[in-house]
Structure formats: C-alpha cells, structure tokens
Scaffold this motif. Structure first.
Motif, PDB file in Angstrom:
ATOM      1  N   GLY A 105      -0.057   6.744  -4.052  1.00 27.85           N
ATOM      2  CA  GLY A 105       0.038   5.338  -4.409  1.00 27.85           C
ATOM      3  C   GLY A 105      -1.142   4.493  -4.001  1.00 27.85           C
ATOM      4  O   GLY A 105      -1.208   3.302  -4.347  1.00 27.85           O
ATOM      5  N   ILE A 106      -2.111   5.065  -3.263  1.00 29.52           N
ATOM      6  CA  ILE A 106      -3.277   4.321  -2.787  1.00 29.52           C
ATOM      7  C   ILE A 106      -4.459   4.558  -3.724  1.00 29.52           C
ATOM      8  O   ILE A 106      -4.896   5.696  -3.912  1.00 29.52           O
ATOM      9  N   ALA A 107      -4.963   3.499  -4.327  1.00 25.50           N
ATOM     10  CA  ALA A 107      -6.155   3.584  -5.167  1.00 25.50           C
ATOM     11  C   ALA A 107      -7.382   3.638  -4.269  1.00 25.50           C
ATOM     12  O   ALA A 107      -7.499   2.864  -3.309  1.00 25.50           O
ATOM     13  N   LEU A 108      -8.307   4.563  -4.578  1.00 24.54           N
ATOM     14  CA  LEU A 108      -9.493   4.786  -3.747  1.00 24.54           C
ATOM     15  C   LEU A 108     -10.751   4.746  -4.606  1.00 24.54           C
ATOM     16  O   LEU A 108     -10.812   5.376  -5.661  1.00 24.54           O
ATOM     17  N   PHE A 109     -11.740   4.005  -4.151  1.00 19.31           N
ATOM     18  CA  PHE A 109     -13.043   3.961  -4.825  1.00 19.31           C
ATOM     19  C   PHE A 109     -14.131   3.955  -3.761  1.00 19.31           C
ATOM     20  O   PHE A 109     -14.010   3.255  -2.754  1.00 19.31           O
ATOM     21  N   PRO A 110     -15.194   4.732  -3.998  1.00 25.41           N
ATOM     22  CA  PRO A 110     -15.479   5.601  -5.143  1.00 25.41           C
ATOM     23  C   PRO A 110     -14.946   7.012  -4.921  1.00 25.41           C
ATOM     24  O   PRO A 110     -14.491   7.335  -3.820  1.00 25.41           O
ATOM     25  N   ASP A 111     -15.021   7.845  -5.975  1.00 29.58           N
ATOM     26  CA  ASP A 111     -14.632   9.249  -5.804  1.00 29.58           C
ATOM     27  C   ASP A 111     -15.861  10.137  -5.647  1.00 29.58           C
ATOM     28  O   ASP A 111     -15.752  11.353  -5.556  1.00 29.58           O
ATOM     29  N   ALA A 112     -17.041   9.488  -5.609  1.00 27.67           N
ATOM     30  CA  ALA A 112     -18.311  10.172  -5.339  1.00 27.67           C
ATOM     31  C   ALA A 112     -19.240   9.142  -4.710  1.00 27.67           C
ATOM     32  O   ALA A 112     -19.116   7.945  -4.986  1.00 27.67           O
ATOM     33  N   THR A 139      -0.107   1.152  -5.752  1.00 30.62           N
ATOM     34  CA  THR A 139       0.548   0.134  -4.937  1.00 30.62           C
ATOM     35  C   THR A 139      -0.437  -0.720  -4.160  1.00 30.62           C
ATOM     36  O   THR A 139      -0.159  -1.886  -3.882  1.00 30.62           O
ATOM     37  N   CYS A 140      -1.595  -0.149  -3.792  1.00 30.38           N
ATOM     38  CA  CYS A 140      -2.588  -0.906  -3.031  1.00 30.38           C
ATOM     39  C   CYS A 140      -3.923  -0.173  -3.108  1.00 30.38           C
ATOM     40  O   CYS A 140      -4.003   0.933  -3.640  1.00 30.38           O
ATOM     41  N   PHE A 141      -4.966  -0.786  -2.551  1.00 34.00           N
ATOM     42  CA  PHE A 141      -6.328  -0.261  -2.679  1.00 34.00           C
ATOM     43  C   PHE A 141      -7.011  -0.171  -1.323  1.00 34.00           C
ATOM     44  O   PHE A 141      -6.805  -1.012  -0.450  1.00 34.00           O
ATOM     45  N   LEU A 142      -7.868   0.848  -1.182  1.00 31.38           N
ATOM     46  CA  LEU A 142      -8.781   0.962  -0.047  1.00 31.38           C
ATOM     47  C   LEU A 142     -10.117   1.523  -0.528  1.00 31.38           C
ATOM     48  O   LEU A 142     -10.149   2.366  -1.435  1.00 31.38           O
TER      49      LEU A 142
END
Length: 215
Positions: free
Chosen positions: A124-131, A164-167
C-alpha cells in the motif's frame, strides 16, 4: 470518479518475452514495443508477465507499452504524466520551462511545478524512484532554489495505481530521499494523486498523504 485521460486507438494484451533495453520490450508474439519509462519496473516488465500495449508510430516500433499487470493494471507510459497533471493546473500553465540547468514541467503565475510518475507500490506504500535518478534530485534542488528566491514551488507526484500513502524510496536512492525531505522543509509544496486504469480511461482515485517515516 474523474476520467482525466481516455487512451485513444487500439489497445490489446501481450506477454513479455524480454526487455531488450531501457526503451524496448520484446513480446512473446515477437512484436517489439516502445517502453516510455526509464525506471526498472521489475515488478511489471519481466518475462511472462501480461502487459497492455497501444498502437503508436515510432521509428523502430508500431506499439507502446501502456500498462503492466501486478494484480491490477499499472500505467507505465510516462507520456501521459504531463497530460494528467495539466488537468489539475490552471489552463494557461506553461509547460517545459527552463530553470537553471533543468527544465521543469509547468509554470503558472509565480509557481513552478515538477511532476513525477510513480508505479511502484509495496504493501500500500507508493515509492519513488524505483531506480536512482540524478535528474530527479536535480529537479528538487531547482525547486528548493526557487523557494529560496521567493517563488512558489510544487512537487506533484502521480501514483499510477491505488495506494494508501507515499514515501521517497530511500533504499534505492538516498540522495533523492534527502533532497525530498529538504524540499518540504524549505517550503516546497507537495501534492500526491493516485490513479487507476479502467478500460481505456485513466481515472483519478484520490489524493494521498505521506506515510509515517518509520513504515
């Protein structure tokens, strides 16, 4: 829900054979499609996985990868990001405006906006970046500088699947993460919006907030 973009043209499903390079994907049907996203996308573009492709015209390809399957369709064609972002900005916002050593995505009144698209979601946690992204960090530094000069600055993150949320993804790019938190401390505004693909429509789901740093 608000439909922000309707994808035009023919859309169909393929299965990945291999990612030939950062911008090319070979399908099991032997079709080769353009991938307009330089991220790793390991959870979406891998041998055997389902992808949606759309008909496009390129020098070497006749199709582009629109979305990858991860229990739901996740939009991974970053050409839609500025189109989506513009739906949430004043109609007269300028695009691709040079600032310092970079180009930021939008400018209106005295506000500068940089847009980042996020496809990676874990628990549920959006993560940026993936690289790792030096370019992304540079954009944040430009936003910080603009704030120091008395201008308004905003980072808009488009999460291309429900979350649900971002980090910021500290494990993948600690430098970007450090610049992200510094930008917020310096007064750069943050807006995070989540979307999903329904048929051929990219629809707005909701705004989401930051996760607890301990998560």
């Amino acid at each position: 829900m608000l439909t922000v973009v309707s994808v035009e043209g023919r859309i169909w499903e393929e299965r990945v054979e291999a990612r030939s390079n950062r911008f090319m994907v070979k399908m099991q049907s032997r079709l080769i499609c353009h991938l307009h996203d330089p991220g790793r996308l390991k959870e979406l573009v891998y041998p055997g996985n389902r992808v949606l492709v759309r008909e496009t015209r390129g020098i070497k390809t006749s199709c582009s990868v629109l979305a990858g399957w991860d229990g739901e369709w996740v939009i991974i064609d970053s050409r839609f990001h500025p189109v989506i972002a513009r739906r949430f900005l004043p109609p007269d916002a300028e695009s691709e405006v040079r600032v310092g050593h970079s180009r930021l995505d939008f400018h209106f009144n005295d506000t500068w906006v940089e847009v980042k698209g996020c496809s990676l979601v874990r628990n549920g946690i959006a993560l940026f970046p993936d690289a790792p992204t030096r370019r992304g960090e540079r954009h944040l530094r430009e936003l910080i500088k603009l704030r120091e000069e008395g201008h308004d600055a905003m980072l808009m993150i488009l999460v291309m699947r429900p979350a649900t949320c971002f980090l910021p993804n500290k494990d993948t790019d600690p430098s970007f993460s450090e610049a992200f938190w510094e930008a917020l401390d310096r007064g750069v505004k943050l807006t995070i919006k989540s979307f999903k693909l329904e048929g051929r429509d990219i629809v707005y789901v909701s705004d989401i907030g930051l996760c607890n740093k301990a998560e």
